[in-house]
Design a protein around this motif. Sequence first.
Motif, PDB file in Angstrom:
ATOM      1  N   THR A 151      56.162  36.426  51.272  1.00  0.00           N
ATOM      2  CA  THR A 151      56.917  36.682  50.049  1.00  0.00           C
ATOM      3  C   THR A 151      56.041  36.707  48.798  1.00  0.00           C
ATOM      4  O   THR A 151      56.478  37.197  47.767  1.00  0.00           O
ATOM      5  CB  THR A 151      58.016  35.618  49.858  1.00  0.00           C
ATOM      6  OG1 THR A 151      57.407  34.328  49.828  1.00  0.00           O
ATOM      7  CG2 THR A 151      59.045  35.691  50.980  1.00  0.00           C
ATOM      8  N   ASN A 152      54.842  36.183  48.871  1.00  0.00           N
ATOM      9  CA  ASN A 152      53.954  36.142  47.712  1.00  0.00           C
ATOM     10  C   ASN A 152      52.927  37.265  47.838  1.00  0.00           C
ATOM     11  O   ASN A 152      51.896  37.105  48.488  1.00  0.00           O
ATOM     12  CB  ASN A 152      53.275  34.777  47.611  1.00  0.00           C
ATOM     13  CG  ASN A 152      52.503  34.621  46.326  1.00  0.00           C
ATOM     14  OD1 ASN A 152      52.646  35.422  45.397  1.00  0.00           O
ATOM     15  ND2 ASN A 152      51.669  33.604  46.272  1.00  0.00           N
ATOM     16  N   VAL A 153      53.229  38.407  47.219  1.00  0.00           N
ATOM     17  CA  VAL A 153      52.410  39.617  47.342  1.00  0.00           C
ATOM     18  C   VAL A 153      52.187  40.226  45.968  1.00  0.00           C
ATOM     19  O   VAL A 153      53.117  40.321  45.173  1.00  0.00           O
ATOM     20  CB  VAL A 153      53.121  40.673  48.227  1.00  0.00           C
ATOM     21  CG1 VAL A 153      52.276  41.922  48.367  1.00  0.00           C
ATOM     22  CG2 VAL A 153      53.483  40.105  49.580  1.00  0.00           C
ATOM     23  N   THR A 154      50.976  40.645  45.712  1.00  0.00           N
ATOM     24  CA  THR A 154      50.679  41.462  44.543  1.00  0.00           C
ATOM     25  C   THR A 154      50.614  42.896  45.042  1.00  0.00           C
ATOM     26  O   THR A 154      49.737  43.245  45.834  1.00  0.00           O
ATOM     27  CB  THR A 154      49.351  41.041  43.888  1.00  0.00           C
ATOM     28  OG1 THR A 154      49.413  39.647  43.566  1.00  0.00           O
ATOM     29  CG2 THR A 154      49.087  41.849  42.633  1.00  0.00           C
ATOM     30  N   VAL A 180      49.818  48.999  48.763  1.00  0.00           N
ATOM     31  CA  VAL A 180      48.801  48.009  49.118  1.00  0.00           C
ATOM     32  C   VAL A 180      49.258  46.677  48.560  1.00  0.00           C
ATOM     33  O   VAL A 180      49.577  46.570  47.366  1.00  0.00           O
ATOM     34  CB  VAL A 180      47.421  48.376  48.542  1.00  0.00           C
ATOM     35  CG1 VAL A 180      46.394  47.304  48.877  1.00  0.00           C
ATOM     36  CG2 VAL A 180      46.970  49.738  49.063  1.00  0.00           C
ATOM     37  N   GLY A 181      49.291  45.673  49.428  1.00  0.00           N
ATOM     38  CA  GLY A 181      49.668  44.337  49.003  1.00  0.00           C
ATOM     39  C   GLY A 181      48.531  43.361  49.217  1.00  0.00           C
ATOM     40  O   GLY A 181      47.919  43.331  50.286  1.00  0.00           O
ATOM     41  N   TYR A 182      48.220  42.593  48.187  1.00  0.00           N
ATOM     42  CA  TYR A 182      47.219  41.534  48.285  1.00  0.00           C
ATOM     43  C   TYR A 182      47.949  40.214  48.498  1.00  0.00           C
ATOM     44  O   TYR A 182      48.918  39.923  47.797  1.00  0.00           O
ATOM     45  CB  TYR A 182      46.391  41.442  47.004  1.00  0.00           C
ATOM     46  CG  TYR A 182      45.517  42.646  46.743  1.00  0.00           C
ATOM     47  CD1 TYR A 182      44.221  42.713  47.247  1.00  0.00           C
ATOM     48  CD2 TYR A 182      45.987  43.701  45.966  1.00  0.00           C
ATOM     49  CE1 TYR A 182      43.415  43.804  46.988  1.00  0.00           C
ATOM     50  CE2 TYR A 182      45.184  44.797  45.704  1.00  0.00           C
ATOM     51  CZ  TYR A 182      43.902  44.846  46.216  1.00  0.00           C
ATOM     52  OH  TYR A 182      43.108  45.934  45.952  1.00  0.00           O
ATOM     53  N   PHE A 238      40.732  50.079  47.112  1.00  0.00           N
ATOM     54  CA  PHE A 238      41.399  48.796  46.898  1.00  0.00           C
ATOM     55  C   PHE A 238      40.613  47.588  47.414  1.00  0.00           C
ATOM     56  O   PHE A 238      40.969  46.462  47.091  1.00  0.00           O
ATOM     57  CB  PHE A 238      42.801  48.806  47.513  1.00  0.00           C
ATOM     58  CG  PHE A 238      43.734  49.726  46.783  1.00  0.00           C
ATOM     59  CD1 PHE A 238      44.517  49.252  45.748  1.00  0.00           C
ATOM     60  CD2 PHE A 238      43.801  51.061  47.114  1.00  0.00           C
ATOM     61  CE1 PHE A 238      45.357  50.099  45.042  1.00  0.00           C
ATOM     62  CE2 PHE A 238      44.638  51.925  46.427  1.00  0.00           C
ATOM     63  CZ  PHE A 238      45.420  51.447  45.383  1.00  0.00           C
ATOM     64  N   ALA A 239      39.585  47.806  48.217  1.00  0.00           N
ATOM     65  CA  ALA A 239      38.768  46.696  48.695  1.00  0.00           C
ATOM     66  C   ALA A 239      37.355  46.769  48.105  1.00  0.00           C
ATOM     67  O   ALA A 239      36.826  45.764  47.649  1.00  0.00           O
ATOM     68  CB  ALA A 239      38.706  46.683  50.221  1.00  0.00           C
ATOM     69  N   SER A 240      36.769  47.955  48.100  1.00  0.00           N
ATOM     70  CA  SER A 240      35.431  48.121  47.529  1.00  0.00           C
ATOM     71  C   SER A 240      35.458  48.155  46.011  1.00  0.00           C
ATOM     72  O   SER A 240      34.442  47.913  45.359  1.00  0.00           O
ATOM     73  CB  SER A 240      34.785  49.414  48.056  1.00  0.00           C
ATOM     74  OG  SER A 240      34.626  49.345  49.459  1.00  0.00           O
ATOM     75  N   ASN A 241      36.603  48.475  45.444  1.00  0.00           N
ATOM     76  CA  ASN A 241      36.793  48.522  43.996  1.00  0.00           C
ATOM     77  C   ASN A 241      38.084  47.788  43.642  1.00  0.00           C
ATOM     78  O   ASN A 241      39.009  47.755  44.446  1.00  0.00           O
ATOM     79  CB  ASN A 241      36.912  49.973  43.514  1.00  0.00           C
ATOM     80  CG  ASN A 241      35.618  50.732  43.711  1.00  0.00           C
ATOM     81  OD1 ASN A 241      34.636  50.469  43.035  1.00  0.00           O
ATOM     82  ND2 ASN A 241      35.616  51.667  44.649  1.00  0.00           N
ATOM     83  N   ASP A 242      38.130  47.233  42.446  1.00  0.00           N
ATOM     84  CA  ASP A 242      39.370  46.624  41.978  1.00  0.00           C
ATOM     85  C   ASP A 242      40.382  47.726  41.681  1.00  0.00           C
ATOM     86  O   ASP A 242      40.023  48.761  41.120  1.00  0.00           O
ATOM     87  CB  ASP A 242      39.128  45.798  40.711  1.00  0.00           C
ATOM     88  CG  ASP A 242      38.302  44.555  40.974  1.00  0.00           C
ATOM     89  OD1 ASP A 242      38.363  44.030  42.109  1.00  0.00           O
ATOM     90  OD2 ASP A 242      37.602  44.104  40.049  1.00  0.00           O
ATOM     91  N   PRO A 243      41.642  47.516  42.044  1.00  0.00           N
ATOM     92  CA  PRO A 243      42.642  48.553  41.764  1.00  0.00           C
ATOM     93  C   PRO A 243      42.912  48.670  40.270  1.00  0.00           C
ATOM     94  O   PRO A 243      42.761  47.710  39.524  1.00  0.00           O
ATOM     95  CB  PRO A 243      43.876  48.045  42.497  1.00  0.00           C
ATOM     96  CG  PRO A 243      43.708  46.576  42.544  1.00  0.00           C
ATOM     97  CD  PRO A 243      42.219  46.345  42.668  1.00  0.00           C
ATOM     98  N   LEU A 244      43.298  49.848  39.862  1.00  0.00           N
ATOM     99  CA  LEU A 244      43.711  50.064  38.479  1.00  0.00           C
ATOM    100  C   LEU A 244      45.015  49.329  38.223  1.00  0.00           C
ATOM    101  O   LEU A 244      45.956  49.431  39.014  1.00  0.00           O
ATOM    102  CB  LEU A 244      43.873  51.559  38.203  1.00  0.00           C
ATOM    103  CG  LEU A 244      42.615  52.398  38.385  1.00  0.00           C
ATOM    104  CD1 LEU A 244      42.957  53.868  38.263  1.00  0.00           C
ATOM    105  CD2 LEU A 244      41.546  51.990  37.393  1.00  0.00           C
ATOM    106  N   GLU A 245      45.083  48.607  37.128  1.00  0.00           N
ATOM    107  CA  GLU A 245      46.273  47.803  36.837  1.00  0.00           C
ATOM    108  C   GLU A 245      47.526  48.655  36.695  1.00  0.00           C
ATOM    109  O   GLU A 245      48.618  48.217  37.031  1.00  0.00           O
ATOM    110  CB  GLU A 245      46.040  46.967  35.569  1.00  0.00           C
ATOM    111  CG  GLU A 245      47.109  45.935  35.305  1.00  0.00           C
ATOM    112  CD  GLU A 245      47.290  44.894  36.409  1.00  0.00           C
ATOM    113  OE1 GLU A 245      48.423  44.395  36.545  1.00  0.00           O
ATOM    114  OE2 GLU A 245      46.317  44.576  37.122  1.00  0.00           O
TER     115      GLU A 245
END
Length: 158
Positions: A71-74, A99-101, A145-152
């Motif tokens: 339940t805790n996903v970004t 994509v969920g972190y 999404f892993a090699s680079n930070d995702p765009l906000e």
Amino acid sequence: MSRVHYEVPLRCIGVAVVLLKNTPCGYKVLLLERATSVLRGIWCYIGGAIEEGEKAWEAALREIREETSITNVTLFTSNKFDQFYSAEENYIYIAPVFVGYVDEDQNVILNHEHSKYEWLSFNDAIERVRLPGNDEVLEFIKKHFASNDPLEWLRVGM
């Protein structure tokens, strides 16, 4: 002589979700082994239908919760799509990929749709998936999404 042309309809009735967790060894991808009659024994990421009244990102969060109890996903939209042609029903299925972190210590509790799960490196996950196109989705997610930070501005469900 005029020919009548027919279109193959596009149907966006589902979503796909790639869950990632950051570990000391790098990002890991969650894959699930299907237990239902459709795709039994096939390893894949999360997917499911969009229910009436839902936005696609809301369906993604619900599917994560239903299939894994997480339940805790970004959550981010990836700007990538799963797609296939249904010969039986003559339509092209297209689903937005999210994509969920999740936190590294996140517990997974599977529902009846799956028999096993594993957190895998991208390379191992790419080797494990068997549906054509799933490997390309994972390569895309790895790059953006892993090699680079995702765009906000791709973040959803805040």
